[in-house]
Motif scaffolding. Structure first.
Motif, PDB file in Angstrom:
ATOM      1  N   ASP A 184     113.850  53.440 183.754  1.00  0.00           N
ATOM      2  CA  ASP A 184     114.058  53.933 182.314  1.00  0.00           C
ATOM      3  C   ASP A 184     115.192  54.131 181.616  1.00  0.00           C
ATOM      4  O   ASP A 184     115.237  53.874 180.593  1.00  0.00           O
ATOM      5  N   MET A 185     116.171  54.921 182.005  1.00  0.00           N
ATOM      6  CA  MET A 185     117.159  55.865 180.992  1.00  0.00           C
ATOM      7  C   MET A 185     118.156  54.358 181.344  1.00  0.00           C
ATOM      8  O   MET A 185     118.762  54.729 179.650  1.00  0.00           O
ATOM      9  N   ILE A 186     118.107  53.462 182.314  1.00  0.00           N
ATOM     10  CA  ILE A 186     118.994  52.431 181.961  1.00  0.00           C
ATOM     11  C   ILE A 186     118.730  51.042 181.700  1.00  0.00           C
ATOM     12  O   ILE A 186     119.085  50.294 180.827  1.00  0.00           O
ATOM     13  N   HIS A 187     116.963  51.099 181.877  1.00  0.00           N
ATOM     14  CA  HIS A 187     116.990  49.305 181.236  1.00  0.00           C
ATOM     15  C   HIS A 187     115.428  50.025 180.150  1.00  0.00           C
ATOM     16  O   HIS A 187     114.515  50.548 180.691  1.00  0.00           O
ATOM     17  N   ILE A 188     116.529  49.602 178.720  1.00  0.00           N
ATOM     18  CA  ILE A 188     114.864  50.084 177.710  1.00  0.00           C
ATOM     19  C   ILE A 188     114.894  48.991 176.734  1.00  0.00           C
ATOM     20  O   ILE A 188     115.152  49.185 176.003  1.00  0.00           O
ATOM     21  N   SER A 189     113.869  48.275 177.802  1.00  0.00           N
ATOM     22  CA  SER A 189     113.169  46.790 176.878  1.00  0.00           C
ATOM     23  C   SER A 189     112.453  47.421 175.746  1.00  0.00           C
ATOM     24  O   SER A 189     112.448  46.225 174.909  1.00  0.00           O
ATOM     25  N   HIS A 190     111.625  48.131 176.223  1.00  0.00           N
ATOM     26  CA  HIS A 190     110.843  48.507 175.133  1.00  0.00           C
ATOM     27  C   HIS A 190     111.602  49.171 173.441  1.00  0.00           C
ATOM     28  O   HIS A 190     110.311  48.984 172.603  1.00  0.00           O
ATOM     29  N   LEU A 191     112.777  49.322 173.915  1.00  0.00           N
ATOM     30  CA  LEU A 191     112.945  50.223 172.338  1.00  0.00           C
ATOM     31  C   LEU A 191     114.006  48.856 171.444  1.00  0.00           C
ATOM     32  O   LEU A 191     114.080  47.973 172.171  1.00  0.00           O
ATOM     33  N   LYS A 192     113.681  49.429 170.354  1.00  0.00           N
ATOM     34  CA  LYS A 192     114.316  47.991 169.204  1.00  0.00           C
ATOM     35  C   LYS A 192     115.523  47.498 168.241  1.00  0.00           C
ATOM     36  O   LYS A 192     115.189  49.424 168.537  1.00  0.00           O
ATOM     37  N   VAL A 236     116.432  40.828 164.672  1.00  0.00           N
ATOM     38  CA  VAL A 236     115.225  42.052 165.365  1.00  0.00           C
ATOM     39  C   VAL A 236     114.895  41.769 166.602  1.00  0.00           C
ATOM     40  O   VAL A 236     114.768  40.806 166.883  1.00  0.00           O
ATOM     41  N   THR A 237     115.554  42.409 167.757  1.00  0.00           N
ATOM     42  CA  THR A 237     115.720  41.891 169.005  1.00  0.00           C
ATOM     43  C   THR A 237     115.030  44.138 169.914  1.00  0.00           C
ATOM     44  O   THR A 237     115.776  44.766 169.277  1.00  0.00           O
ATOM     45  N   THR A 238     115.192  43.244 170.860  1.00  0.00           N
ATOM     46  CA  THR A 238     115.204  44.608 172.035  1.00  0.00           C
ATOM     47  C   THR A 238     116.452  45.121 172.718  1.00  0.00           C
ATOM     48  O   THR A 238     117.623  44.589 172.682  1.00  0.00           O
ATOM     49  N   ARG A 239     116.794  46.507 172.937  1.00  0.00           N
ATOM     50  CA  ARG A 239     117.722  47.209 173.495  1.00  0.00           C
ATOM     51  C   ARG A 239     118.653  46.550 174.874  1.00  0.00           C
ATOM     52  O   ARG A 239     119.563  45.381 174.813  1.00  0.00           O
ATOM     53  N   GLU A 244     123.067  39.668 175.622  1.00  0.00           N
ATOM     54  CA  GLU A 244     123.408  38.890 175.258  1.00  0.00           C
ATOM     55  C   GLU A 244     123.777  38.914 173.632  1.00  0.00           C
ATOM     56  O   GLU A 244     124.553  37.315 173.765  1.00  0.00           O
ATOM     57  N   LEU A 245     122.901  38.904 172.708  1.00  0.00           N
ATOM     58  CA  LEU A 245     123.244  38.732 171.594  1.00  0.00           C
ATOM     59  C   LEU A 245     124.970  38.920 170.995  1.00  0.00           C
ATOM     60  O   LEU A 245     125.520  38.898 170.293  1.00  0.00           O
ATOM     61  N   GLN A 246     125.111  40.112 171.602  1.00  0.00           N
ATOM     62  CA  GLN A 246     126.402  40.510 171.610  1.00  0.00           C
ATOM     63  C   GLN A 246     127.630  39.463 171.671  1.00  0.00           C
ATOM     64  O   GLN A 246     129.061  39.085 171.196  1.00  0.00           O
TER      65      GLN A 246
END
Length: 273
Positions: A184-192, A236-239, A244-246
């Motif tokens: 969870d420290m590395i993969h934080i897809s639940h953060l917006k 608004v997207t996820t971390r 990919e957005l960048q």
């Protein structure tokens, strides 16, 4: 193309970390990592079947399910992780690095969590219950590490029942907990995050952004100094999706001004990936 190569390298490096955690810390103490890998270890401890082969076979049906639920790119990288992990398990010798079982469970969990995290950040997973966790978090906005830890609890109960050794089961729970927290420290897809993009290539950029299946709002702006009118795109997207957005922004309009803001919460319609 370079990005794809980098993602593959990250997945393979993550697979090496996972296999190292298994063969250097967990397997020598007969500890479990949970999930499909834990099932592979559990069966391998009580049968003559090789753990690396079991790991590959148990992952096949989950990879097939993920192909339809999570997309081809995700599963292709996950397949690479599974195959690479299987290969590293065969070439990395089983060696008792730490004689203390608790230390081995902690450091083994850290290595496995780092390996899984690298795979997720590259756009894939390490297979197994990571795929199930990704499918669940697609419909429920939970941290993927917490989901994986919950699923792994079933494997620990099975280990305690068959091995009749709660010391090993409890140490395995420590390892799985550490793995979930590191993940969870590395993969934080639940953060917006909210992204503001000031660009001169609105139409071209919108064409790519809409493909991400995120809502985009176009706002007319004017530079206070230059008095030049420009468009500002807000989304608004996820971390997890931010990379990919960048990449799209850098490729489409390298001169765009981008402001990325942490989002406390989102109300209304927000698609969970």
């Amino acid at each position: 193309m370079l990005r794809q190569i980098w993602n593959c390298i990250a997945v393979i490096f993550g697979a090496a970390l996972i296999a190292s955690g298994f063969n250097l810390f967990l397997i020598p103490h007969r500890l479990l990592s949970g999930g499909v890998s834990g099932l592979s270890m559990l069966v391998g401890y009580f049968t003559p079947i090789n753990i690396s082969l079991l790991y590959l076979l148990f992952n096949i049906p989950l990879l097939v399910a993920g192909w339809f639920q999570l997309g081809r790119r995700f599963i292709m990288l996950s397949m690479l992780s599974v195959v690479a992990t299987t290969w590293f398990l065969t070439i990395i010798p089983e060696y008792l690095v730490a004689t203390d079982m608790l230390l081995s469970s902690v450091f083994g969990g850290v290595l496995v969590g780092l390996g899984c995290g690298f795979s997720f950040r590259a756009g894939g997973s390490s297979g197994g219950f990571d795929i199930l966790g990704s499918i669940i978090t697609k419909f429920r906005d939970f941290p993927v590490g917490n989901v994986v830890v919950s699923l792994n609890g079933l494997v620990i109960l099975a280990a305690a029942y068959f091995d009749n050794n709660w010391n090993l089961a409890l140490a395995s729970m420590v390892s799985i907990y550490v793995t979930g927290k590191v993940l969870d420290m590395i993969h934080i897809s639940h953060l917006k995050v909210t992204v503001y993009i000031v660009t001169n290539r609105t139409d071209e950029l919108l064409q790519h952004l809409i493909g991400l299946q995120r809502g985009v709002t176009k706002i007319k702006t004017e530079g206070a100094y230059s008095l030049v009118e420009k468009d500002m795109l807000m989304t608004v997207t996820t971390r997890y999706e931010l990379a990919e957005l960048q990449r799209i922004i850098r490729t489409t309009d390298p001169q765009a001004f981008v402001n990325i803001v942490e989002t406390v919460g989102v109300m209304g319609s927000f698609r969970k990936r």
